[in-house]
Design a protein around this motif. Sequence first.
Motif, mmCIF file in Angstrom:
data_model
loop_
_atom_site.group_PDB
_atom_site.id
_atom_site.type_symbol
_atom_site.label_atom_id
_atom_site.label_comp_id
_atom_site.label_asym_id
_atom_site.label_seq_id
_atom_site.Cartn_x
_atom_site.Cartn_y
_atom_site.Cartn_z
ATOM 1 N N LEU A 111 0.851 -1.194 0.000
ATOM 2 C CA LEU A 111 0.000 0.000 0.000
ATOM 3 C C LEU A 111 0.878 1.232 0.000
ATOM 4 C CD1 LEU A 111 -2.920 1.183 0.263
ATOM 5 C CD2 LEU A 111 -2.547 1.181 2.737
ATOM 6 N N LEU A 112 0.566 2.170 -0.903
ATOM 7 C CA LEU A 112 1.173 3.491 -0.915
ATOM 8 C C LEU A 112 0.161 4.475 -0.339
ATOM 9 C CD1 LEU A 112 2.766 3.688 -4.475
ATOM 10 C CD2 LEU A 112 3.991 3.640 -2.322
ATOM 11 N N VAL A 113 0.632 5.438 0.446
ATOM 12 C CA VAL A 113 -0.258 6.436 1.034
ATOM 13 C C VAL A 113 0.322 7.815 0.761
ATOM 14 C CG1 VAL A 113 -1.428 7.233 3.108
ATOM 15 C CG2 VAL A 113 -0.866 4.801 2.868
ATOM 16 N N PRO A 141 -1.588 -0.559 -4.994
ATOM 17 C CA PRO A 141 -2.693 0.223 -4.431
ATOM 18 C C PRO A 141 -2.177 1.534 -3.840
ATOM 19 C CG PRO A 141 -2.864 -2.083 -3.764
ATOM 20 C CD PRO A 141 -1.526 -1.926 -4.425
ATOM 21 N N LEU A 142 -2.862 2.626 -4.177
ATOM 22 C CA LEU A 142 -2.447 3.940 -3.700
ATOM 23 C C LEU A 142 -3.626 4.619 -3.017
ATOM 24 C CD1 LEU A 142 -0.205 6.498 -5.538
ATOM 25 C CD2 LEU A 142 -2.194 7.236 -4.229
ATOM 26 N N LEU A 143 -3.428 4.955 -1.753
ATOM 27 C CA LEU A 143 -4.463 5.610 -0.956
ATOM 28 C C LEU A 143 -4.172 7.106 -0.909
ATOM 29 C CD1 LEU A 143 -6.895 5.509 1.012
ATOM 30 C CD2 LEU A 143 -5.237 5.101 2.860
ATOM 31 N N VAL A 144 -5.122 7.892 -1.411
ATOM 32 C CA VAL A 144 -5.006 9.351 -1.413
ATOM 33 C C VAL A 144 -5.852 9.880 -0.261
ATOM 34 C CG1 VAL A 144 -5.339 11.461 -2.744
ATOM 35 C CG2 VAL A 144 -4.648 9.354 -3.904
ATOM 36 N N VAL A 145 -5.203 10.541 0.692
ATOM 37 C CA VAL A 145 -5.857 10.917 1.954
ATOM 38 C C VAL A 145 -6.189 12.403 1.965
ATOM 39 C CG1 VAL A 145 -5.587 11.047 4.463
ATOM 40 C CG2 VAL A 145 -4.689 9.067 3.201
ATOM 41 N N ARG A 146 -7.448 12.701 2.272
ATOM 42 C CA ARG A 146 -7.894 14.079 2.444
ATOM 43 C C ARG A 146 -8.254 14.375 3.893
ATOM 44 N NH1 ARG A 146 -9.944 13.301 -2.792
ATOM 45 N NH2 ARG A 146 -9.396 15.013 -4.199
ATOM 46 N N GLU A 258 -16.603 7.509 3.679
ATOM 47 C CA GLU A 258 -15.338 8.164 3.989
ATOM 48 C C GLU A 258 -14.225 7.719 3.047
ATOM 49 O OE1 GLU A 258 -16.376 7.862 8.734
ATOM 50 O OE2 GLU A 258 -15.801 6.136 7.499
ATOM 51 N N LEU A 259 -14.478 6.639 2.311
ATOM 52 C CA LEU A 259 -13.470 6.099 1.408
ATOM 53 C C LEU A 259 -14.153 5.560 0.153
ATOM 54 C CD1 LEU A 259 -10.522 5.073 0.820
ATOM 55 C CD2 LEU A 259 -11.186 2.943 1.971
ATOM 56 N N ILE A 260 -13.555 5.860 -1.002
ATOM 57 C CA ILE A 260 -13.960 5.275 -2.281
ATOM 58 C C ILE A 260 -12.822 4.381 -2.752
ATOM 59 C CG2 ILE A 260 -14.555 5.711 -4.699
ATOM 60 C CD1 ILE A 260 -15.642 8.443 -3.834
ATOM 61 N N VAL A 261 -13.145 3.142 -3.106
ATOM 62 C CA VAL A 261 -12.142 2.205 -3.629
ATOM 63 C C VAL A 261 -12.460 1.994 -5.104
ATOM 64 C CG1 VAL A 261 -11.087 -0.072 -3.427
ATOM 65 C CG2 VAL A 261 -11.949 1.095 -1.381
ATOM 66 N N ILE A 262 -11.535 2.374 -5.983
ATOM 67 C CA ILE A 262 -11.827 2.389 -7.406
ATOM 68 C C ILE A 262 -10.638 1.856 -8.193
ATOM 69 C CG2 ILE A 262 -10.980 4.764 -7.721
ATOM 70 C CD1 ILE A 262 -13.371 5.209 -9.641
ATOM 71 N N GLY A 263 -10.903 1.241 -9.340
ATOM 72 C CA GLY A 263 -9.845 0.745 -10.207
ATOM 73 C C GLY A 263 -9.188 1.871 -10.974
ATOM 74 N N LYS A 264 -7.923 1.666 -11.320
ATOM 75 C CA LYS A 264 -7.204 2.682 -12.085
ATOM 76 C C LYS A 264 -7.816 2.859 -13.466
ATOM 77 C CE LYS A 264 -2.642 2.695 -12.135
ATOM 78 N NZ LYS A 264 -1.219 2.471 -12.534
ATOM 79 N N ASP A 289 -11.424 10.180 1.215
ATOM 80 C CA ASP A 289 -10.224 9.512 0.734
ATOM 81 C C ASP A 289 -10.559 8.604 -0.450
ATOM 82 O OD1 ASP A 289 -9.194 10.783 2.911
ATOM 83 O OD2 ASP A 289 -8.791 8.974 4.076
ATOM 84 N N VAL A 290 -9.557 8.351 -1.274
ATOM 85 C CA VAL A 290 -9.733 7.495 -2.455
ATOM 86 C C VAL A 290 -8.591 6.478 -2.507
ATOM 87 C CG1 VAL A 290 -9.922 7.389 -4.972
ATOM 88 C CG2 VAL A 290 -10.857 9.359 -3.732
ATOM 89 N N LEU A 291 -8.943 5.209 -2.626
ATOM 90 C CA LEU A 291 -7.954 4.151 -2.808
ATOM 91 C C LEU A 291 -8.056 3.669 -4.246
ATOM 92 C CD1 LEU A 291 -5.872 2.042 -1.797
ATOM 93 C CD2 LEU A 291 -7.817 0.601 -1.115
ATOM 94 N N VAL A 292 -6.943 3.764 -4.993
ATOM 95 C CA VAL A 292 -6.904 3.349 -6.384
ATOM 96 C C VAL A 292 -6.137 2.035 -6.481
ATOM 97 C CG1 VAL A 292 -6.269 3.966 -8.749
ATOM 98 C CG2 VAL A 292 -6.932 5.755 -7.125
ATOM 99 N N ILE A 293 -6.752 1.033 -7.091
ATOM 100 C CA ILE A 293 -6.084 -0.256 -7.235
ATOM 101 C C ILE A 293 -5.951 -0.566 -8.711
ATOM 102 C CG2 ILE A 293 -6.966 -1.115 -5.028
ATOM 103 C CD1 ILE A 293 -8.949 -2.799 -6.651
ATOM 104 N N ASP A 294 -5.013 -1.460 -9.027
ATOM 105 C CA ASP A 294 -4.788 -1.791 -10.428
ATOM 106 C C ASP A 294 -4.559 -3.274 -10.597
ATOM 107 O OD1 ASP A 294 -4.405 -1.537 -13.153
ATOM 108 O OD2 ASP A 294 -2.301 -1.025 -12.981
ATOM 109 N N ARG A 295 -3.476 -3.804 -10.030
ATOM 110 C CA ARG A 295 -3.114 -5.202 -10.283
ATOM 111 C C ARG A 295 -4.157 -6.156 -9.734
ATOM 112 N NH1 ARG A 295 3.205 -4.862 -8.319
ATOM 113 N NH2 ARG A 295 3.995 -3.656 -10.080
ATOM 114 N N VAL A 296 -4.373 -7.254 -10.441
ATOM 115 C CA VAL A 296 -5.333 -8.277 -10.033
ATOM 116 C C VAL A 296 -4.559 -9.431 -9.425
ATOM 117 C CG1 VAL A 296 -7.128 -9.851 -10.775
ATOM 118 C CG2 VAL A 296 -6.957 -7.593 -11.780
#
Length: 296
Positions: A111-113, A141-146, A258-264, A289-296
């Motif tokens: 996880l990247l933050v 996965p990259l978590l963008v924190v607001r 409080e968090l959205i988890v979405i694909g790249k 906050d938004v968590l962006v994921i990519d790899r399966v």
Amino acid sequence: MTPIRTILAATDLSGPARNAVVRAASIAQHTGAQLTLQHVVSSGALDSLRHLFATQPDDLQQRLLDEARDEVHALAAELCAPHVASADIHLSAGSVQTEIASHADALDADLLVLGARGASLVRDLMIGSTTERVLRKTGRPLLVVRRGARHGYRRVLIPVDFSPRSLKAIRVTRELAPRAEITLLHAFEVPFEGLLRHSGVSEEELASLHANARREASAQMAELIAAAGLQDDAVQQVVVHGEPSVHILDQEQLQGCELIVIGKRGLGMLEELLLGSVTKHILTQARGDVLVIDRV
């Protein structure tokens, strides 16, 4: 569920970036992950600073790294110590996004933050600059924190397109926020709907197409929930017709997420090559906050 064993939190030492450090430390606490704090002295900003000196100090870069090291250690003592026994520190100079992606690979970070906003002078961690560039360079996965991390995530929104990435998003969410209420959202559109309407297809026929698409999406939603090992009553299911980014932001507010988890990237034909247009819109417009994921 996918275990989170290593977390890399990048900070530019600005006030807004503190929220990201606290969130990363909180996640490390409940997952048992090893936390690393990273600070990069921007080569671009360093070059600009050098031009301001009449006589440039020979050890300018090292002096800046030493000063940053003291600040990062102080940050770790203040913000991380209440959550984790220790946090590793990594400092370097260079391209911010390249250094972050490279060290994430070196750590094999799960996880990247990053903070959603950085220092106004350098703007290295602002949406649209470093965050987007890091996303283009990494599949992690990259978590963008607001928001501040006063508690764990309690309500999470997961937009799904029924690709394998949707299942991964659910699994990552359950690892990241095991007690959160989950809303699964699928926004469907009928292909070439505008052209069909202009070509004379009746509203009744279009309504029938919408109904068929909704039934198909609902069936796929049920299959996804079963594959994730969830009970139907454990998640809220929302299937709506229309443009995805509009409904994602609407549901974020309606559900108090409080968090959205979405694909790249999505499955749509018009998705951009490296970073989906919907994802870019959510990154810039979401309130939480938004968590962006990519790899399966």
